[in-house]
Design a protein around this motif. Structure first.
Motif, PDB file in Angstrom:
ATOM      1  N   HIS A 292       0.750  -1.264   0.000  1.00 51.17           N
ATOM      2  CA  HIS A 292       0.000   0.000   0.000  1.00 51.17           C
ATOM      3  C   HIS A 292       0.771   1.300   0.000  1.00 51.17           C
ATOM      4  O   HIS A 292       0.213   2.331  -0.334  1.00 51.17           O
ATOM      5  CB  HIS A 292      -0.994  -0.013   1.163  1.00 51.17           C
ATOM      6  CG  HIS A 292      -2.167  -0.872   0.839  1.00 51.17           C
ATOM      7  ND1 HIS A 292      -2.134  -2.242   0.934  1.00 51.17           N
ATOM      8  CD2 HIS A 292      -3.384  -0.550   0.361  1.00 51.17           C
ATOM      9  CE1 HIS A 292      -3.285  -2.730   0.526  1.00 51.17           C
ATOM     10  NE2 HIS A 292      -4.063  -1.731   0.177  1.00 51.17           N
ATOM     11  N   CYS A 327      -2.165  -4.772  -6.191  1.00 52.51           N
ATOM     12  CA  CYS A 327      -3.011  -4.114  -5.178  1.00 52.51           C
ATOM     13  C   CYS A 327      -2.768  -2.599  -5.150  1.00 52.51           C
ATOM     14  O   CYS A 327      -2.396  -2.013  -6.158  1.00 52.51           O
ATOM     15  CB  CYS A 327      -2.835  -4.774  -3.820  1.00 52.51           C
ATOM     16  SG  CYS A 327      -3.688  -6.371  -3.766  1.00 52.51           S
ATOM     17  N   CYS A 328      -2.935  -1.982  -3.971  1.00 54.65           N
ATOM     18  CA  CYS A 328      -3.003  -0.509  -3.957  1.00 54.65           C
ATOM     19  C   CYS A 328      -1.677   0.198  -4.217  1.00 54.65           C
ATOM     20  O   CYS A 328      -1.657   1.260  -4.826  1.00 54.65           O
ATOM     21  CB  CYS A 328      -3.635  -0.028  -2.657  1.00 54.65           C
ATOM     22  SG  CYS A 328      -5.429  -0.230  -2.698  1.00 54.65           S
ATOM     23  N   PHE A 345      -6.304  -8.069  -5.740  1.00 55.94           N
ATOM     24  CA  PHE A 345      -6.057  -8.911  -4.562  1.00 55.94           C
ATOM     25  C   PHE A 345      -5.929 -10.410  -4.860  1.00 55.94           C
ATOM     26  O   PHE A 345      -5.000 -11.068  -4.392  1.00 55.94           O
ATOM     27  CB  PHE A 345      -7.175  -8.665  -3.528  1.00 55.94           C
ATOM     28  CG  PHE A 345      -7.045  -9.499  -2.292  1.00 55.94           C
ATOM     29  CD1 PHE A 345      -6.054  -9.236  -1.354  1.00 55.94           C
ATOM     30  CD2 PHE A 345      -7.910 -10.556  -2.058  1.00 55.94           C
ATOM     31  CE1 PHE A 345      -5.931 -10.009  -0.201  1.00 55.94           C
ATOM     32  CE2 PHE A 345      -7.796 -11.333  -0.912  1.00 55.94           C
ATOM     33  CZ  PHE A 345      -6.809 -11.061   0.019  1.00 55.94           C
ATOM     34  N   CYS A 366      -3.221  -6.400   3.063  1.00 50.47           N
ATOM     35  CA  CYS A 366      -3.760  -7.174   1.937  1.00 50.47           C
ATOM     36  C   CYS A 366      -2.732  -8.105   1.288  1.00 50.47           C
ATOM     37  O   CYS A 366      -2.921  -8.518   0.134  1.00 50.47           O
ATOM     38  CB  CYS A 366      -4.424  -6.274   0.898  1.00 50.47           C
ATOM     39  SG  CYS A 366      -5.675  -5.208   1.609  1.00 50.47           S
ATOM     40  N   GLY A 473     -13.146  -0.993  -3.599  1.00 46.37           N
ATOM     41  CA  GLY A 473     -13.000  -2.197  -2.781  1.00 46.37           C
ATOM     42  C   GLY A 473     -12.424  -3.391  -3.482  1.00 46.37           C
ATOM     43  O   GLY A 473     -12.004  -3.346  -4.638  1.00 46.37           O
ATOM     44  N   CYS A 474     -12.501  -4.470  -2.774  1.00 46.90           N
ATOM     45  CA  CYS A 474     -11.597  -5.615  -2.884  1.00 46.90           C
ATOM     46  C   CYS A 474     -12.068  -6.678  -3.885  1.00 46.90           C
ATOM     47  O   CYS A 474     -13.052  -6.505  -4.582  1.00 46.90           O
ATOM     48  CB  CYS A 474     -11.543  -6.262  -1.520  1.00 46.90           C
ATOM     49  SG  CYS A 474     -11.670  -5.083  -0.145  1.00 46.90           S
ATOM     50  N   GLY A 503      -9.051   1.332  -5.885  1.00 47.69           N
ATOM     51  CA  GLY A 503      -8.726   0.035  -5.285  1.00 47.69           C
ATOM     52  C   GLY A 503      -8.818  -1.122  -6.266  1.00 47.69           C
ATOM     53  O   GLY A 503      -8.648  -0.958  -7.482  1.00 47.69           O
ATOM     54  N   CYS A 504      -9.112  -2.288  -5.728  1.00 49.70           N
ATOM     55  CA  CYS A 504      -9.151  -3.482  -6.581  1.00 49.70           C
ATOM     56  C   CYS A 504     -10.284  -3.409  -7.598  1.00 49.70           C
ATOM     57  O   CYS A 504     -10.238  -4.087  -8.618  1.00 49.70           O
ATOM     58  CB  CYS A 504      -9.246  -4.734  -5.711  1.00 49.70           C
ATOM     59  SG  CYS A 504      -7.687  -5.048  -4.849  1.00 49.70           S
ATOM     60  N   CYS A 547      -6.998   2.714  -2.447  1.00 53.02           N
ATOM     61  CA  CYS A 547      -8.108   2.818  -1.480  1.00 53.02           C
ATOM     62  C   CYS A 547      -8.046   4.070  -0.625  1.00 53.02           C
ATOM     63  O   CYS A 547      -9.087   4.636  -0.297  1.00 53.02           O
ATOM     64  CB  CYS A 547      -8.178   1.579  -0.611  1.00 53.02           C
ATOM     65  SG  CYS A 547      -9.154   0.303  -1.400  1.00 53.02           S
ATOM     66  N   MET A 581     -14.066  -7.096   1.210  1.00 46.14           N
ATOM     67  CA  MET A 581     -13.382  -8.151   1.956  1.00 46.14           C
ATOM     68  C   MET A 581     -12.772  -7.640   3.248  1.00 46.14           C
ATOM     69  O   MET A 581     -12.930  -8.230   4.302  1.00 46.14           O
ATOM     70  CB  MET A 581     -12.333  -8.783   1.018  1.00 46.14           C
ATOM     71  CG  MET A 581     -11.506  -9.914   1.562  1.00 46.14           C
ATOM     72  SD  MET A 581     -10.002  -9.407   2.402  1.00 46.14           S
ATOM     73  CE  MET A 581      -9.066  -8.609   1.123  1.00 46.14           C
ATOM     74  N   THR A 582     -12.053  -6.505   3.223  1.00 47.29           N
ATOM     75  CA  THR A 582     -11.239  -6.113   4.379  1.00 47.29           C
ATOM     76  C   THR A 582     -12.009  -5.256   5.399  1.00 47.29           C
ATOM     77  O   THR A 582     -13.070  -4.713   5.106  1.00 47.29           O
ATOM     78  CB  THR A 582     -10.038  -5.252   3.925  1.00 47.29           C
ATOM     79  OG1 THR A 582     -10.558  -4.081   3.298  1.00 47.29           O
ATOM     80  CG2 THR A 582      -9.137  -5.972   2.975  1.00 47.29           C
ATOM     81  N   LYS A 584     -10.794  -2.490   6.195  1.00 47.34           N
ATOM     82  CA  LYS A 584     -10.677  -1.151   5.587  1.00 47.34           C
ATOM     83  C   LYS A 584     -11.904  -0.851   4.736  1.00 47.34           C
ATOM     84  O   LYS A 584     -12.401   0.279   4.710  1.00 47.34           O
ATOM     85  CB  LYS A 584      -9.416  -1.071   4.710  1.00 47.34           C
ATOM     86  CG  LYS A 584      -8.137  -1.070   5.486  1.00 47.34           C
ATOM     87  CD  LYS A 584      -6.932  -0.937   4.553  1.00 47.34           C
ATOM     88  CE  LYS A 584      -6.742  -2.187   3.733  1.00 47.34           C
ATOM     89  NZ  LYS A 584      -5.724  -2.029   2.681  1.00 47.34           N
TER      90      LYS A 584
HETATM   91  O1  BF8 Z   1      -6.730  -0.960   0.143  1.00 49.40           O
HETATM   92  S1  BF8 Z   1      -9.341  -2.897  -2.451  1.00 49.40           S
HETATM   93  S2  BF8 Z   1      -8.201  -5.936  -1.206  1.00 49.40           S
HETATM   94  S3  BF8 Z   1      -5.695  -3.908  -1.975  1.00 49.40           S
HETATM   95  S4  BF8 Z   1      -8.549  -3.246   0.929  1.00 49.40           S
HETATM   96 FE1  BF8 Z   1      -6.952  -4.536  -0.187  1.00 49.40          FE
HETATM   97 FE2  BF8 Z   1      -9.451  -4.256  -0.735  1.00 49.40          FE
HETATM   98 FE3  BF8 Z   1      -7.740  -4.461  -2.645  1.00 49.40          FE
HETATM   99 FE4  BF8 Z   1      -5.859  -1.909  -1.185  1.00 49.40          FE
HETATM  100 NI1  BF8 Z   1      -8.382  -1.632  -0.611  1.00 49.40          NI
END
Ligand code: BF8
Length: 655
Positions: A292, A327-328, A345, A366, A473-474, A503-504, A547, A581-582, A584
């Motif tokens: 990240h 990822c990020c 991810f 992640c 998001g993820c 993000g993803c 993200c 998923m996270t 975050k």
């Molecule tokens: O901050 S989108 S799996 S990589 S949490 Fe993680 Fe989700 Fe991907 Fe980056 Ni965001």
């Protein structure tokens, strides 16, 4: 042999099947081995907050109805959710703190070098190559300082950088009851007022200043305090504090990360780049930067251009050094430099399965510990770099900002020296990759539209564009990879909704060509949106970054809200995390809602065991902050619900 379909992405599917043939365990087998997953956990009714437990509540209404302390299902569900929000806010915000500290360290080093008599002007401008980190966007630094009310006249870049970093750091630990300085500097007055009044509307006037966050760290700490046994038991107050904590992330930690990264590394501008596993190169040393924080990945990108290391790579039989993202942090270097992104991810293990990766350089968040196990089946080295994230079995080359260049070179050298260990016969790189335009920071968008958002606002009023959706998001292995991301995107674009995303989700969209202007010619884009994006020469969806850059979406919404003199909640705007998923993602979803953006989740969060909590999140919040959650796993139904929300907002605005 027929394999399970785990992804709509052919590269992931191919590498997954390859892993199966090689007997390598991946995320999908591990998910399978977890079945059936704990029903109490899925509903959120399991409490492990003290050692009288663990306790769980009977979700069918029978006994036990309460935990040993007497907490009921709603209290337990709300507490668990608040802890998720706090963890997500902590991850984003600690990242933000790291960036602010890096800016401060660089400014202090410039001061020290100046005193030692090194080149004065370069150091005052923080443009000196003797510094590990420079100020790349002086204009943005000044703009931030002005927003914060810092006097800019007659000050050097170095002085301003120091002052801005100090205000940012103060927002993490200040002890007064005032709202965050960054929030006050960035948020429009109407939305600010909503935050102030939110708790009173919820019947809890003793929340001083409503849900305005006072300090980023304090709200996170208070989340842990409130959820300790015997403290806060009312789902309303627990969730109100959840909103407050998430707002500390949104208008504090994440915002600081985005803004100060732009200062240090440059504000993204529109640039063309490529995505997907096909960006790995057969004859090159491949380095995947994963995680990240661009404080690391920026330096790896730089070190990979070092003439000595390039020479070494050639000597060892490689044509060069190919840095790609994951990822990020991948999105960070994609947005600023057009460095290709290898995946989102669920592709982290798949990248290693190609057999072509010399090193995967990781920092925080992640990153699956399983990458180390997959890497053992090949020559790939996993290099962990953050003092706060150590991976058993990885090589530890811990990063120190003061010696950033030296350490980055050591990391790249380790990767290059690993090239001869690659077994050429075991390399299989999928061919698929896709181009797209990225780099849509708020500044880049404003520049593209001639300095204001009027053209977008007018198109919305005319109805050419019905509204805007922020997709974020993820990936989550419970959903076929990218399936919901793409379906929801298409269903919204068909209905003339302009997309912005991070993000993803953004990596997914890029892999399927959605970031190309010509995507507007497909049947997935409605006639109004097509006409608008063609007129302006943009793709129908704009990549706004990583993200933490979800704050760019907030700042964009804030600008429109200011133009119309309404709170953000009045705008025809929705959010969605189709494959969340996270923790975050939970924090992001919550701060979108708290800021007034109704947000869809494609994965049911662990709250269904608490009926009161569900009602607050999906209904009552409309009266408190003007927005709420929509939970719908079916992407078609979800897109329809989001569109309906946009149309409702249009009606309320009288357009
Ligand atoms: O901050 S989108 S799996 S990589 S949490 Fe993680 Fe989700 Fe991907 Fe980056 Ni965001």
């Amino acid at each position: 042999k027929k394999y399970k379909e785990v992804s709509i992405d052919p590269t992931t599917q191919k590498m997954y099947e390859r892993a199966q043939e090689m007997g390598i365990e991946t995320v999908w087998e591990r998910l399978e081995k977890q079945q059936p997953q704990c029903g109490y956990g899925l509903l959120g009714v399991c409490c492990r907050n003290c050692m009288m437990g663990p306790c769980r509540i009977n979700p069918f209404g029978g006994e036990p109805r309460r935990g040993v302390c007497g907490a009921d299902a709603d209290t337990i569900v709300a507490r668990n959710l608040l802890r998720m929000i706090a963890a997500g806010a902590a991850a984003h915000s600690d990242h933000g703190r790291h960036v602010a500290l890096t800016l401060l360290i660089a400014a202090e080093m410039a001061e020290k070098f100046k005193k030692e008599g090194k080149p004065v002007l370069e150091l005052d401008n923080m443009a000196s190559s003797t510094l590990p980190y420079q100020v790349r966007d002086v204009e943005k630094l000044k703009a931030i300082a002005e927003r914060l009310g810092i006097e800019t006249e007659g000050k050097t870049v170095r002085e301003l950088a120091k002052e801005v970093a100090e205000v940012a750091l103060n927002d993490f630990g200040k002890q007064d009851e005032e709202a965050l300085a960054f929030l006050k500097a960035y948020l429009n007055p109407k939305t600010y007022e909503m935050f102030e009044k939110a708790a009173e509307k919820a019947g809890m006037p003793w929340f001083e200043n409503g849900i305005l966050p006072r300090s980023i760290d304090r709200e996170i700490v208070e989340s842990l305090h409130r959820t300790h046994i015997g403290t806060d038991h009312d789902p309303v107050s627990i969730l109100l504090h959840g909103l407050k904590t998430s707002l500390g992330d949104a208008w504090g930690g994440s915002l600081i990360a985005t803004e100060l990264q732009d200062v240090l590394f440059g504000t993204p501008q529109v640039i063309k780049a490529e995505a997907n596993l096909g960006v790995l190169k057969e004859d090159y040393v491949n380095i995947v930067v994963h995680g990240h924080e661009p404080v690391l990945s920026e330096k790896i990108v730089e070190a990979a251009q070092d003439p000595e290391l390039l020479e070494l790579a050639e000597k060892l039989g490689a044509k060069g050094i190919n840095v790609v993202g994951m990822c990020c942090t991948g999105l960070e270097v994609l947005m600023r430099h057009g460095i290709p992104i290898a995946g989102n991810f669920l592709q982290q293990e798949m990248a290693i399965v190609t057999g072509a990766v010399e090193a995967m350089v990781v920092d925080v968040q992640c990153i699956m510990p399983a990458t180390v196990d997959v890497a053992r089946c090949f020559h790939t080295k996993i290099i962990d770099t953050s003092p706060l994230a150590t991976f058993p079995g990885a090589i530890h080359i811990k990063f120190d900002e003061r010696r950033a260049d030296e350490i980055a070179k050591e990391i790249v050298k380790t990767a290059v020296e690993n090239f001869p260990n690659r077994s050429k016969v075991r390399v299989e790189i999928p061919k698929e990759k896709m181009a797209g335009y990225v780099g849509f920071s708020v500044e880049a968008i404003l520049k593209h539209f001639g300095g204001s958002l009027k053209p977008i606002e007018e198109a919305i009023v005319e109805g050419k564009i019905k509204g805007v959706a922020g997709l974020v998001g993820c990936n989550n292995p419970k959903i076929k990879q990218d399936h919901n991301h793409i379906k929801i995107a298409n269903e919204l674009m068909k209905r003339d909704v302009l997309l912005v995303g991070t993000g993803c989700w953004a990596t997914a969209a890029m892999k399927y060509g959605i970031f190309l202007p010509e995507y507007a010619d497909t049947e997935n884009v409605g006639p109004g949106l097509r006409e608008f994006v063609k007129e302006w020469g943009i793709p129908p969806a704009l990549n706004m970054g990583s993200c933490v850059d979800c704050t760019r979406i907030l700042v964009l919404a804030d600008l429109v809200a200011r133009d119309l003199n309404v709170p953000i909640s009045a705008l025809p705007v929705v959010g969605s995390a189709p494959e969340a998923m996270t923790e975050k993602a939970v924090s992001i979803g919550t701060y979108f809602v708290a800021s007034g953006i109704t947000t869809h989740l494609g994965i049911v969060p662990p709250v269904l065991g608490g009926p009161k909590v569900v009602k607050i999140l999906t209904q009552d919040l409309y009266d408190i902050v003007g927005a709420a959650f929509i939970v719908e796993p079916d992407p078609y139904k979800a897109a329809k619900l989001m569109y309906d929300h946009i149309m409702k907002k249009r009606k309320e605005l009288g357009i």
